[in-house]
Every structure is written in structure tokens, then in C-alpha cells.
Design a protein around this motif. Structure first.
Motif, PDB file in Angstrom:
ATOM      1  N   ASP A 171     -76.893  26.953  16.724  1.00 32.71           N
ATOM      2  CA  ASP A 171     -75.876  26.492  17.675  1.00 32.71           C
ATOM      3  C   ASP A 171     -74.758  25.721  16.978  1.00 32.71           C
ATOM      4  O   ASP A 171     -73.685  25.523  17.551  1.00 32.71           O
ATOM      5  CB  ASP A 171     -76.522  25.597  18.741  1.00 32.71           C
ATOM      6  CG  ASP A 171     -77.264  24.411  18.141  1.00 32.71           C
ATOM      7  OD1 ASP A 171     -78.145  24.640  17.291  1.00 32.71           O
ATOM      8  OD2 ASP A 171     -76.979  23.260  18.518  1.00 32.71           O
TER       9      ASP A 171
ATOM     10  N   TYR B 131     -70.794  26.629  16.724  1.00 33.48           N
ATOM     11  CA  TYR B 131     -69.798  26.381  17.764  1.00 33.48           C
ATOM     12  C   TYR B 131     -69.215  24.971  17.636  1.00 33.48           C
ATOM     13  O   TYR B 131     -69.756  24.119  16.929  1.00 33.48           O
ATOM     14  CB  TYR B 131     -70.432  26.547  19.150  1.00 33.48           C
ATOM     15  CG  TYR B 131     -70.992  27.918  19.400  1.00 33.48           C
ATOM     16  CD1 TYR B 131     -70.175  29.048  19.419  1.00 33.48           C
ATOM     17  CD2 TYR B 131     -72.360  28.107  19.615  1.00 33.48           C
ATOM     18  CE1 TYR B 131     -70.696  30.310  19.654  1.00 33.48           C
ATOM     19  CE2 TYR B 131     -72.893  29.365  19.852  1.00 33.48           C
ATOM     20  CZ  TYR B 131     -72.060  30.462  19.868  1.00 33.48           C
ATOM     21  OH  TYR B 131     -72.573  31.713  20.091  1.00 33.48           O
ATOM     22  N   GLU B 132     -68.134  24.742  18.377  1.00 29.20           N
ATOM     23  CA  GLU B 132     -67.490  23.428  18.337  1.00 29.20           C
ATOM     24  C   GLU B 132     -68.371  22.355  18.965  1.00 29.20           C
ATOM     25  O   GLU B 132     -68.350  21.189  18.579  1.00 29.20           O
ATOM     26  CB  GLU B 132     -66.140  23.487  19.059  1.00 29.20           C
ATOM     27  CG  GLU B 132     -65.340  22.198  18.948  1.00 29.20           C
ATOM     28  CD  GLU B 132     -63.978  22.294  19.613  1.00 29.20           C
ATOM     29  OE1 GLU B 132     -63.155  21.390  19.393  1.00 29.20           O
ATOM     30  OE2 GLU B 132     -63.744  23.266  20.361  1.00 29.20           O
TER      31      GLU B 132
ATOM     32  N   TYR C 167     -72.234  28.523  25.740  1.00 26.25           N
ATOM     33  CA  TYR C 167     -71.533  29.422  24.826  1.00 26.25           C
ATOM     34  C   TYR C 167     -72.139  30.821  24.938  1.00 26.25           C
ATOM     35  O   TYR C 167     -73.339  30.975  25.156  1.00 26.25           O
ATOM     36  CB  TYR C 167     -71.664  28.933  23.386  1.00 26.25           C
ATOM     37  CG  TYR C 167     -70.836  27.704  23.087  1.00 26.25           C
ATOM     38  CD1 TYR C 167     -69.476  27.822  22.782  1.00 26.25           C
ATOM     39  CD2 TYR C 167     -71.390  26.431  23.124  1.00 26.25           C
ATOM     40  CE1 TYR C 167     -68.705  26.706  22.507  1.00 26.25           C
ATOM     41  CE2 TYR C 167     -70.624  25.306  22.861  1.00 26.25           C
ATOM     42  CZ  TYR C 167     -69.278  25.448  22.552  1.00 26.25           C
ATOM     43  OH  TYR C 167     -68.507  24.343  22.301  1.00 26.25           O
TER      44      TYR C 167
ATOM     45  N   ILE D  20     -65.843  30.556  17.317  1.00 20.91           N
ATOM     46  CA  ILE D  20     -66.640  29.916  16.267  1.00 20.91           C
ATOM     47  C   ILE D  20     -65.822  28.788  15.653  1.00 20.91           C
ATOM     48  O   ILE D  20     -64.714  29.006  15.174  1.00 20.91           O
ATOM     49  CB  ILE D  20     -67.035  30.937  15.177  1.00 20.91           C
ATOM     50  CG1 ILE D  20     -67.897  32.058  15.775  1.00 20.91           C
ATOM     51  CG2 ILE D  20     -67.754  30.242  14.026  1.00 20.91           C
ATOM     52  CD1 ILE D  20     -69.217  31.616  16.335  1.00 20.91           C
TER      53      ILE D  20
ATOM     54  N   SER E 249     -68.089  33.588  22.103  1.00 16.32           N
ATOM     55  CA  SER E 249     -67.323  32.330  22.129  1.00 16.32           C
ATOM     56  C   SER E 249     -66.725  32.041  20.761  1.00 16.32           C
ATOM     57  O   SER E 249     -67.212  32.512  19.730  1.00 16.32           O
ATOM     58  CB  SER E 249     -68.228  31.167  22.545  1.00 16.32           C
ATOM     59  OG  SER E 249     -68.664  31.297  23.879  1.00 16.32           O
TER      60      SER E 249
END
Length: 287
Positions: free
Chosen positions: A102, A105-106, A113, A119, A117
Motif C-alpha cells: 500500500d 500510494y500517496e 485506492y 502512484i 489509482s
């Protein structure tokens, strides 16, 4: 089917080998003592001698904070090591399954997400894991990328074991309450990975146990299931500073997994109860 599993001494690698053997598969678990994945020649020889039909790559540099400083080592393991394994898999036409995270992601907002989504890793660990994903996808068509989060298993250390250990000497604990995600039991995850590797449904997937919680909620449930009276006080991420930025939003949608015919994992609370029983059984067996 002969399957090579890297990171056999870790939580997930251990359970993947164990699960595969239950299904009568020829499982070979490797540790760093068996195979240094950062040595290209060694990887090539090992894989060519073994000739697995598939590789499930669980080995990784996962010390999230230390990766901010040990950047060269983290890159060597998570990117170069993955590249050497993928190249070896390609040369013998073996399938390849890469475990990601995970952390790619931001980690903001409150929506789950999806695999599509944006990256935007906020830590060096997350960056190296995403670069590993890119290596896999660019070099090998017959590949799976599986993003997971908040892993716990019988073999190795994890959040649950830490909480239970602290409960022996603390009546109250402060735990971060503004990071939300899904705990993932390697026992459940391993079943799915063994199923997945025997299909040709290649691509990127997100796999966690069902449901979401904060670390503080997770801790409270751990103590409830374990019959402990420890009180948990929720705190913010800012009150518990770490070298690497942790995602506050680790929610990941499992819709693609379901759409491709894979059975989703049980709810994390069910997985936790099963795991605590497994831990108790292990203690009894050691007596």
C-alpha cells in the motif's frame, strides 16, 4: 507444479510454502542463506538449476524507516533483486508473482485506492517497491503484482505480537489512530496466492482481509480477543513521529480481485481471532 518462494523465513513466505504443500505442490522456500537475490549470477544459476514453473517473490527489504537511510541496500534488494529474479524467470518461461505494498500510494484522503489509482509513494521503501513493480511488468507478461498491507503471520514479528508483548508490562498504551487500513493474515493471503499462481489471470491486484480499521482500533480488538485489560489511547501520527512517512489512508479496493473470480479474504476480525488461537496453540505445543 514446482514453485520457488523467496523470503521463506518471513511471515508470508513461510505460509505460502506451507499452504502450497497442503495442496500437493512442490514448494521450494529460499532464504538469504540459500540465495542472495542481489547477486545476478547466483540468481541465474539457482533458478536455472531448479527450473521452477513459477516464482512467488516474497523476499524484500521491509525496514521502512531504515530504508530512508540505507537507500542503496533497499534499492539493491527491492529493485535489483527483483530484476534478476524476473530475468531468470523469463529465461525459463516461469510465471512470476511479486508482492508489493500500500506504500506505493500517496496515502491521503478517505477513499479506497484502486489498482489504477495514481502512484505517489511518500517513503523510499514505497518507491523501491513500486520500482520493483515496474521491473516485473516491463520484463514479463506472465506476471502478477499483488499489493498487500498490515501483514501478520505465525512466523516472524508483527504488530499483534508486539501488542501482546507490551501488554505483559503495560496497563495503558498509546497507538496511532489516524492511519486507516486493512490487517492481512498471511494464512488467508497464502491460500489466495497459491490459487492465483495456478491461473493465467495476470495483472495487478490488491489483496487484504476485508474491512478497515485504525491501528488503535486494531490494538483494542487484539486485547479484547486475547482477554487483556490493557487500555488503548488513540494518538495522531504527528504525536508518534517516524523517519519514514506512513500512509494515513491505506484503504484498498478488492473489486478487481472479485471481478476476476478470486474469493475475497475473510474479515480482519475473523482473521485476528483465528491468529490468536494459532498463537495459543503454538505456545501449548512448545510446553
Amino acid at each position: 507444479m514446482k514453485i520457488l518462494v523467496t523470503g521463506y523465513n518471513g511471515q508470508l513466505g513461510y505460509d505460502v510454502v506451507r499452504e502450497g504443500r497442503k495442496h500437493g505442490l512442490d514448494m521450494i522456500g529460499s532464504t538469504i542463506e540459500d540465495l542472495d537475490i542481489t547477486n545476478a549470477d547466483e540468481v541465474t544459476k539457482y533458478v536455472h538449476d531448479l527450473k521452477p514453473e513459477a516464482i512467488i517473490h516474497c523476499a524484500a527489504y521491509t525496514a521502512v524507516d531504515r530504508a530512508e537511510e540505507d537507500r542503496e541496500i533497499a534499492w539493491d534488494v527491492n529493485v535489483n533483486g527483483t530484476k534478476y529474479l524476473v530475468e531468470a524467470a523469463k529465461s525459463i518461461q516461469a510465471k512470476f508473482l511479486y508482492i508489493s505494498t500500500d506504500y506505493v500510494y500517496e496515502g491521503t484522503g478517505d477513499q479506497p485506492y484502486t489498482e489504477e489509482s495514481k502512484i505517489l509513494p511518500q517513503s523510499y521503501y514505497g518507491l523501491t517497491k513500486y520500482e520493483g513493480e515496474r521491473v516485473v511488468q516491463n520484463l514479463l507478461e506472465n506476471s502478477f503484482v499483488v499489493r498487500i498491507s498490515w501483514v501478520f503471520g505465525i512466523n516472524g514479528n508483527n504488530f499483534i505480537k508486539t501488542m501482546l508483548r507490551l501488554a505483559e508490562s503495560h496497563k495503558e498504551l498509546k497507538v496511532v489512530s489516524d492511519q486507516i487500513g486493512s490487517p492481512t493474515y498471511t494464512h488467508d493471503l497464502a491460500k489466495l496466492l497459491i490459487n492465483m499462481i495456478q491461473t493465467n489471470k495476470y495483472g495487478v491486484y490488491q489483496v487484504t482481509n476485508d474491512g478497515y480499521c485504525s491501528w488503535a482500533d486494531f490494538a483494542k480488538k487484539i486485547f479484547e480477543v486475547a482477554g487483556s485489560s490493557v487500555k488503548v489511547e488513540g494518538i495522531t501520527s504527528e504525536e508518534y513521529p517516524t523517519l519514514a512517512i506512513r500512509p494515513k489512508n491505506s484503504r484498498m479496493s478488492k473489486q478487481k480481485l472479485i471481478a476476476n473470480g478470486f474469493e475475497p479474504l475473510p474479515h480482519w476480525e475473523q482473521a485476528l481471532a483465528h491468529y490468536v488461537n494459532e498463537l495459543k496453540q503454538e505456545v501449548q505445543n512448545d510446553r
